[in-house]
Design an enzyme around this catalytic site. Structure first.
Site, PDB file in Angstrom:
ATOM      1  N   TRP B 131       0.798  -1.219   0.000  1.00  0.00           N
ATOM      2  CA  TRP B 131       0.000   0.000   0.000  1.00  0.00           C
ATOM      3  C   TRP B 131       0.833   1.271   0.000  1.00  0.00           C
ATOM      4  O   TRP B 131       1.840   1.357   0.695  1.00  0.00           O
ATOM      5  CB  TRP B 131      -0.891  -0.023   1.244  1.00  0.00           C
ATOM      6  CG  TRP B 131      -1.531   1.293   1.551  1.00  0.00           C
ATOM      7  CD1 TRP B 131      -0.951   2.345   2.216  1.00  0.00           C
ATOM      8  CD2 TRP B 131      -2.844   1.722   1.182  1.00  0.00           C
ATOM      9  NE1 TRP B 131      -1.843   3.392   2.299  1.00  0.00           N
ATOM     10  CE2 TRP B 131      -3.011   3.044   1.680  1.00  0.00           C
ATOM     11  CE3 TRP B 131      -3.897   1.119   0.500  1.00  0.00           C
ATOM     12  CZ2 TRP B 131      -4.184   3.774   1.505  1.00  0.00           C
ATOM     13  CZ3 TRP B 131      -5.083   1.845   0.331  1.00  0.00           C
ATOM     14  CH2 TRP B 131      -5.208   3.150   0.827  1.00  0.00           C
ATOM     15  N   ASP B 134      -0.179   9.146   0.602  1.00  0.00           N
ATOM     16  CA  ASP B 134       0.266  10.519   0.304  1.00  0.00           C
ATOM     17  C   ASP B 134       1.708  10.639  -0.203  1.00  0.00           C
ATOM     18  O   ASP B 134       2.611   9.999   0.326  1.00  0.00           O
ATOM     19  CB  ASP B 134       0.220  11.389   1.564  1.00  0.00           C
ATOM     20  CG  ASP B 134      -1.142  11.430   2.217  1.00  0.00           C
ATOM     21  OD1 ASP B 134      -1.271  12.150   3.220  1.00  0.00           O
ATOM     22  OD2 ASP B 134      -2.059  10.724   1.751  1.00  0.00           O
ATOM     23  N   GLN B 150       3.955   7.756   1.772  1.00  0.00           N
ATOM     24  CA  GLN B 150       3.369   6.959   2.850  1.00  0.00           C
ATOM     25  C   GLN B 150       3.291   5.512   2.345  1.00  0.00           C
ATOM     26  O   GLN B 150       2.719   5.253   1.287  1.00  0.00           O
ATOM     27  CB  GLN B 150       1.959   7.468   3.174  1.00  0.00           C
ATOM     28  CG  GLN B 150       1.944   8.903   3.680  1.00  0.00           C
ATOM     29  CD  GLN B 150       2.391   8.977   5.144  1.00  0.00           C
ATOM     30  OE1 GLN B 150       1.612   8.737   6.052  1.00  0.00           O
ATOM     31  NE2 GLN B 150       3.661   9.313   5.383  1.00  0.00           N
ATOM     32  N   TRP B 158      -4.026   0.352   4.057  1.00  0.00           N
ATOM     33  CA  TRP B 158      -3.358   1.343   4.898  1.00  0.00           C
ATOM     34  C   TRP B 158      -3.026   0.753   6.279  1.00  0.00           C
ATOM     35  O   TRP B 158      -3.817   0.015   6.860  1.00  0.00           O
ATOM     36  CB  TRP B 158      -4.276   2.557   5.072  1.00  0.00           C
ATOM     37  CG  TRP B 158      -3.672   3.645   5.912  1.00  0.00           C
ATOM     38  CD1 TRP B 158      -2.879   4.666   5.476  1.00  0.00           C
ATOM     39  CD2 TRP B 158      -3.794   3.803   7.330  1.00  0.00           C
ATOM     40  NE1 TRP B 158      -2.498   5.439   6.544  1.00  0.00           N
ATOM     41  CE2 TRP B 158      -3.047   4.946   7.692  1.00  0.00           C
ATOM     42  CE3 TRP B 158      -4.462   3.096   8.330  1.00  0.00           C
ATOM     43  CZ2 TRP B 158      -2.944   5.397   9.005  1.00  0.00           C
ATOM     44  CZ3 TRP B 158      -4.360   3.541   9.644  1.00  0.00           C
ATOM     45  CH2 TRP B 158      -3.601   4.693   9.966  1.00  0.00           C
ATOM     46  N   TRP B 193       3.947  10.032   9.448  1.00  0.00           N
ATOM     47  CA  TRP B 193       2.974  10.490   8.465  1.00  0.00           C
ATOM     48  C   TRP B 193       3.508  11.604   7.582  1.00  0.00           C
ATOM     49  O   TRP B 193       4.682  11.881   7.557  1.00  0.00           O
ATOM     50  CB  TRP B 193       1.679  10.891   9.166  1.00  0.00           C
ATOM     51  CG  TRP B 193       0.966   9.719   9.755  1.00  0.00           C
ATOM     52  CD1 TRP B 193       1.258   8.377   9.573  1.00  0.00           C
ATOM     53  CD2 TRP B 193      -0.148   9.750  10.653  1.00  0.00           C
ATOM     54  NE1 TRP B 193       0.381   7.605  10.289  1.00  0.00           N
ATOM     55  CE2 TRP B 193      -0.492   8.402  10.953  1.00  0.00           C
ATOM     56  CE3 TRP B 193      -0.917  10.784  11.210  1.00  0.00           C
ATOM     57  CZ2 TRP B 193      -1.572   8.069  11.794  1.00  0.00           C
ATOM     58  CZ3 TRP B 193      -1.975  10.443  12.053  1.00  0.00           C
ATOM     59  CH2 TRP B 193      -2.293   9.101  12.339  1.00  0.00           C
TER      60      TRP B 193
END
Lengths: 162, 663
Positions: B131, B134, B150, B158, B193
């Site tokens: 996965w 961003d 990410q 996610w 993040w």
């Protein structure tokens, strides 16, 4: 018998303790009574915040997925002619357990609920696809319908966190 | 009482497996004879329960307000949301799917590995597996374009987020590098993040990113390259004094993320902005710093817009009013406008607005408040599947480049089966549209032309209601540039004839039925990833219609509703009005790359990215068609179609590195 129903209603209202946000939260979901009954059946429900309520429902999704997978496994012997559809359902429900649920739990716990919404919606999608593999009613119909209903209710609550 | 359960039909019992209450037994005829004797007793019971109930209810109301305030301290708000918001704008809805599955004639679709492996793109950035979401910290340094993202190293959904990393000479040919940052500190143990890079005047890099702490609080952290002399920036160091920013008073711990690139203020400080929300108002907080380690929060917000919800991935940058080059993030002046962009958590749309920045107090106001950031009327970079976008100033070529996360529109089961999820859009240059002054224009970076192989030029006149096959050989990796003209007679008929009713304002790509619904002057365009029989196809088209002012309006759409027969994928119709100025021909560009189609209308004034998952319009069976579904008009299409090479994106090896260093 109406008497019994009134008593049940009273019992139910008494179970809604002070400060519980279950009822106002469930009012904003597509299925108020399902929402209330699911959340009340969990001891954490009456003191949970919105995130907590969402996590309780994701637990229900997890439980229902496990139950459905067991049902699927049992059906291979009883209804061997359904093998192909059962294989697809098995794959779909394993996705719910192994991908959707962990994703949703992590996302909601960490405050990025949109990924939780994705996982919850997908649980409903996987259930629909599983059901679509049979022609009409199947031994799994009520279980897949439940998953779709819970997915809709959970999604509504997750949206409140955005 | 329990035995009367047996009286219930079996199906009724199955209906609510989750109902925690035992079923109320149905009336048992045998009990009626006892009924009369029991009634007085029951009556007493009823009355006492009634009184008890009233007493309880009164007690509940009396203490309810008091207990609510106790809960105010809990970090989650308890607002009751409006039904409108709950109607859900997320496109991934299982409502539509449920209808399909309920139809007995639509069996569930079973994906096989051949269909799934075809979906992988040839020239869009994606990691080898798992996965991605961003884009993070894009930058150019010592001859290399760096891209971070990410990434979940463990699954195709996610979770467990870390920073993936890749480098390129040209924004097209990428080499995967080892993971740049993992969740190894208390201040990012729950997630490394999104963040942005700032390049200081001396050429050094600072990276600000959001960490989700061990208590799941969102904080901002500082990191920088361990070895600035390493052009590949393989290793990163986190500032020992992290976090440098924690949620300020009044901001909830889970509403504070995605710091921007910093820009220099006229006082010589560095300034950043971070998106957040106050109740349902989207806001962007502003901080000044001299060293990226200590910050002062401004009392003013960069901007706020009510009813837009949480602002994620805020981006803020200058654009030139007079030239078509990009500008360094710190540029200000009379020939400059500033763009505020935010990703709306509620709707998954990226919105932007053009406006004016006031450096003295760090505020910004839109030129047109009726299309302010995040409003449903506000402009979007892209009207399809496109989120969490981020720009950077490419000092190498003097341009501003836009990256964006393009997620999947299929089921997570398919993602798990194929082992990956998400791609990035092709990087696009972004400039202000100097002709309209009101919107941005995006275009795939020039370097993508290096992928062009052979091409064919076509000039075709297409009568109303026709579909023309375009023979280009393989049709899964294409770059199409096209110009369209509608015959003058048909145009005049519509404009001059007062009895022709204006319909442009009512038309929407989403709601007007797709490419099969015929109007006088459209729809017309290309159908990509189509089977010979058109059983699967993805039309990209213009729809021209008369507007209320009797002028023509042009709408640009991509219709994915028939892109696949599979019923577990999302198939929306995307698009928007595209400004067409006097004297301009209608132009479109389409990049086809397996399961992604990027469409650009009028040189990039309106862009649409779509994800499609055909089951038979794949490999050699995928074809290209030109179509004109207008009722009256004849279209002349003049276009060129290039075969596109693969970008051969692959992991780092000595050879790959040497090969790229040579170019």
């Amino acid at each position: 018998m109406k008497m019994m129903k009134v008593m049940m209603l009273i019992v139910m209202m008494m179970m809604v303790s002070e400060g519980s946000i279950i009822e106002p939260t469930c009012k904003e979901t597509p299925d108020f009574s399902l929402c209330v009954s699911l959340l009340n059946s969990d001891p954490r429900g009456s003191s949970a915040d919105t995130s907590g309520l969402a996590l309780i429902l994701i637990d229900k999704i997890k439980g229902l997925a496990t139950k459905t997978l067991n049902e699927i496994n049992g059906l291979y012997k009883k209804r061997p002619e359904l093998k192909r559809a059962l294989d697809e359902c098995s794959r779909r429900y394993k996705t719910i357990l192994n991908a959707d649920v962990p994703e949703a739990i992590e996302a909601i716990s960490k405050g990025v609920p949109k990924f939780g919404e994705d996982g919850v919606i997908d649980a409903g999608v996987e259930a629909s696809v599983c059901q679509g593999g049979f022609n009409g009613r199947s031994p799994l119909t009520s279980l897949t319908k439940s998953m779709q209903k819970i997915s809709n209710v959970t999604r509504a609550i997750v949206r409140m966190l955005l | 009482m329990a035995s009367s359960d047996a009286l219930l039909p079996i199906s009724a019992r199955e209906e609510d497996p989750l109902c925690p209450y035992t079923r109320l037994p149905m009336a048992d005829p045998n009990q009626e004879t006892h009924g009369r004797r029991r009634r007085p007793f029951k009556g007493l019971l009823a009355v006492s329960f009634g009184l008890l109930f009233i007493a309880f209810y009164v007690a509940l109301i009396a203490t309810h307000d008091g207990s609510r305030s106790n809960h105010a301290g809990i970090d989650e708000k308890e607002t009751i949301t409006s039904r409108a918001r709950l109607a859900g704008v997320s496109e991934k809805s299982n409502d539509g799917l449920w209808k399909l599955s309920g139809d007995r004639n639509t069996p569930a679709f079973e994906w096989n590995n051949s269909m799934l492996s075809w979906q992988r793109t040839a020239f869009h950035f994606q990691p080898e597996q798992n996965w991605m979401n961003d884009p993070n910290g894009p930058l150019f340094y010592k001859g290399w374009y760096h891209f971070f993202y990410q990434y979940n190293p463990n699954a195709a959904v996610w979770g467990d987020i870390v920073w993936g990393h890749a480098v390129s000479r040209d924004l097209i040919h990428w080499v995967h590098l080892p993971i740049a940052m993992v969740a190894d500190q208390w201040y990012d143990s729950n997630g490394v993040w999104t963040g942005s890079a700032t390049i200081l005047p001396d050429g050094s890099i600072v990276m600000l990113y959001t960490g989700s702490t061990d208590k799941a609080v969102q904080v901002q952290n500082l990191a920088y390259p361990e070895d600035p002399s390493d052009p590949l920036l393989l290793k990163w160091v986190k500032f020992p004094g992290n976090p440098v920013l924690v949620p300020p008073p009044g901001i909830l711990p889970k509403d504070f993320r995605d710091p921007t690139t910093a820009w220099k203020t006229s006082e010589g400080k560095w300034r950043i902005t971070i998106g957040s929300k106050l109740n349902r108002t989207g806001i962007s907080l502003v901080y000044d710093t001299t060293d990226f380690k200590t910050y002062e929060k401004l009392d003013t917000l960069l901007h706020r817009v009510p009813n837009t919800g949480m602002w994620e991935c805020v981006d803020f940058y200058p654009v030139s009013k007079i030239a078509d080059n990009g500008l360094d993030t710190s540029v200000k002046g009379p020939d400059v406008k500033h763009i505020v962009k935010a990703s709306m958590d509620d709707t998954r749309f990226d919105h932007y607005a053009v406006g004016t920045y006031f450096d003295s107090n760090g505020t910004w106001i839109p030129d047109d408040p009726t299309i302010d950031v995040g409003m449903s009327t506000s402009l979007r970079y892209d009207y399809g599947k496109f989120y969490a976008s981020k720009t950077f100033y490419d000092q190498n070529k003097g341009r501003r480049v836009l990256w964006s996360w393009i997620g999947e529109s299929d089921s997570e089961a398919a993602d798990v089966q194929k082992g990956w999820s998400s791609v990035q859009g092709i990087p696009r240059t972004v400039v202000l549209d100097t002709k309209t002054g009101k919107n941005l224009v995006q275009w795939p970076v020039e370097e993508i032309k290096s992928l062009r192989l052979s091409s064919k030029q076509f000039d075709i006149e297409v009568g109303p209601g026709s579909v023309v096959p375009v023979d280009v050989g393989s049709a899964t990796q294409l770059d199409i540039e096209a110009e369209f003209e509608i015959n003058k007679e048909s145009l005049d008929k519509i404009i001059r004839n007062a009895s022709v009713v204006a319909e442009a304002e009512e038309f929407s790509c989403e709601k007007s039925g797709g490419s099969t619904v015929r109007g006088a002057l459209g729809p017309f365009g290309f159908s990509v990833l189509a089977t010979e029989s058109l059983s699967e196809q993805t039309p990209v088209y213009f729809y021209v219609a008369k507007g209320k002012d009797s002028e023509l309006k042009t709408i640009f759409c991509t219709d994915t509703s028939r892109s696949s027969v599979a019923n577990d994928v999302i198939k929306p119709i995307y698009g928007s009005v595209v400004p067409v100025l006097k004297g301009e021909k209608l132009t479109m560009r389409i990049l086809v790359d397996h399961s992604i189609v990027e469409a650009f209308g009028q040189g990039g004034r309106t862009c649409i990215t779509s994800r499609v998952y055909p089951t038979s319009a794949i490999y050699g069976a995928a074809k290209l068609f030109l179509f004109n579904n207008a009722l009256d008009a004849t279209i002349t299409a003049s276009f060129r179609v290039w075969q596109m090479n693969s970008a051969f994106i692959h992991p780092y090896t000595e050879e790959a590195f040497r090969a790229l260093t040579r170019t």
